[in-house]
Design a protein around this motif. Structure first.
Motif, short mmCIF file in Angstrom:
data_model
loop_
_atom_site.label_atom_id
_atom_site.label_comp_id
_atom_site.label_asym_id
_atom_site.label_seq_id
_atom_site.Cartn_x
_atom_site.Cartn_y
_atom_site.Cartn_z
N UNK A 1 -69.62 -12.94 36.87
CA UNK A 1 -70.49 -11.77 36.84
C UNK A 1 -70.28 -11.06 35.51
N UNK A 2 -71.38 -10.78 34.82
CA UNK A 2 -71.34 -10.03 33.57
C UNK A 2 -72.24 -8.82 33.74
N UNK A 3 -71.66 -7.64 33.67
CA UNK A 3 -72.38 -6.39 33.92
C UNK A 3 -73.38 -6.04 32.83
N UNK A 4 -74.19 -5.06 33.13
CA UNK A 4 -75.26 -4.60 32.24
C UNK A 4 -74.74 -4.26 30.85
N UNK A 5 -75.49 -4.68 29.84
CA UNK A 5 -75.28 -4.34 28.44
C UNK A 5 -73.94 -4.79 27.87
N UNK A 6 -73.39 -5.86 28.39
CA UNK A 6 -72.15 -6.41 27.84
C UNK A 6 -72.46 -7.21 26.58
N UNK A 7 -71.42 -7.41 25.76
CA UNK A 7 -71.51 -8.28 24.59
C UNK A 7 -70.48 -9.38 24.76
N UNK A 8 -70.97 -10.60 24.89
CA UNK A 8 -70.11 -11.77 25.10
C UNK A 8 -70.26 -12.63 23.85
N UNK A 9 -69.21 -12.69 23.03
CA UNK A 9 -69.35 -13.32 21.71
C UNK A 9 -68.28 -14.38 21.47
N UNK A 10 -68.70 -15.64 21.48
CA UNK A 10 -67.85 -16.76 21.06
C UNK A 10 -66.51 -16.77 21.81
N UNK A 11 -66.58 -16.70 23.13
CA UNK A 11 -65.38 -16.61 23.95
C UNK A 11 -65.51 -17.52 25.17
N UNK A 12 -64.46 -17.53 25.99
CA UNK A 12 -64.46 -18.32 27.21
C UNK A 12 -64.19 -17.42 28.39
N UNK A 13 -65.08 -17.48 29.38
CA UNK A 13 -64.92 -16.74 30.63
C UNK A 13 -64.78 -17.78 31.74
N UNK A 14 -63.61 -17.87 32.31
CA UNK A 14 -63.38 -18.87 33.35
C UNK A 14 -64.07 -18.48 34.65
N UNK A 15 -64.19 -19.46 35.55
CA UNK A 15 -64.85 -19.27 36.85
C UNK A 15 -64.31 -18.04 37.56
N UNK A 16 -65.21 -17.35 38.24
CA UNK A 16 -64.88 -16.22 39.11
C UNK A 16 -64.31 -15.03 38.37
N UNK A 17 -64.48 -14.98 37.05
CA UNK A 17 -64.07 -13.78 36.33
C UNK A 17 -65.19 -12.75 36.40
N UNK A 18 -64.86 -11.53 36.03
CA UNK A 18 -65.79 -10.40 36.17
C UNK A 18 -65.70 -9.56 34.91
N UNK A 19 -66.85 -9.34 34.28
CA UNK A 19 -66.92 -8.54 33.07
C UNK A 19 -67.76 -7.30 33.38
#
Length: 174
Positions: A80-98
């Motif tokens: 889950x990535x919340x409203x107006x996040x910036x996800x830049x050249x990274x790794x988000x593993x399964x079931x993580x929450x931003x």
């Protein structure tokens, strides 16, 4: 209708079950798995590297997902990535929450079940271990994810999958 564009001859690959909002823009080397949702005003730009988005992911309104030359972006299943996040050249593993308005920068890794709080700034190369909550700017360890956090995370993700299915169905009826 969403804007889905090739870049250097590479067209995004988006599973047919994924909902892509009409005002989203997806371009280049991007692959999106089943039952995901790319919401209104999102930009997913795989130009100088690739973006891989798993199954059951929800990328909420106004979020930007991008890459850099050394790092692509990998988003595991059920993130889950919340409203107006910036996800830049990274790794988000399964079931993580931003959380909303969080920024996760180049080379950072957010492990499975970790929670990045709203407004947090995860600096380049930072490694957030599984099951931890990080907050602040720059982000720092706050505490382990607790039962209430896990309950919230377990509630939001499947609800967004269902919401995306409803929006996709409504869109197909127009």
């Amino acid at each position: 209708m969403a804007t889905i564009l090739p870049y250097r001859g590479i067209l995004p690959k988006i599973d047919d079950s994924t909902f892509v909002a009409a005002t989203a823009v997806i371009t280049g080397d991007v692959e999106i798995g089943p039952d995901s949702g790319i919401w209104y005003g999102c930009v997913v730009r795989g130009d100088v590297n690739g973006i891989r988005i798993g199954a059951g992911v929800n990328i909420q309104d106004g979020t930007i997902v991008h890459v850099s030359r050394p790092f692509g972006t990998i988003i595991g299943d059920r993130v889950t990535i919340g409203h107006m996040a910036l996800i830049h050249a990274c790794t988000l593993h399964a079931d993580s929450f931003i959380g909303m308005k969080a920024c996760v920068m180049d080379g950072a890794v957010v492990e499975q079940g970790a929670l990045v709080a709203a407004g947090a700034l995860v600096t380049p190369g930072k490694h957030i271990p599984a099951g931890q909550m990080w907050a602040g700017s720059p982000a720092r360890y706050v505490r382990d994810v607790n039962a209430q956090d896990r309950e919230m995370m377990a509630y939001i993700q499947p609800n967004y999958v269902q919401l995306a299915k409803e929006y996709k169905k409504t869109e197909s009826e127009l």
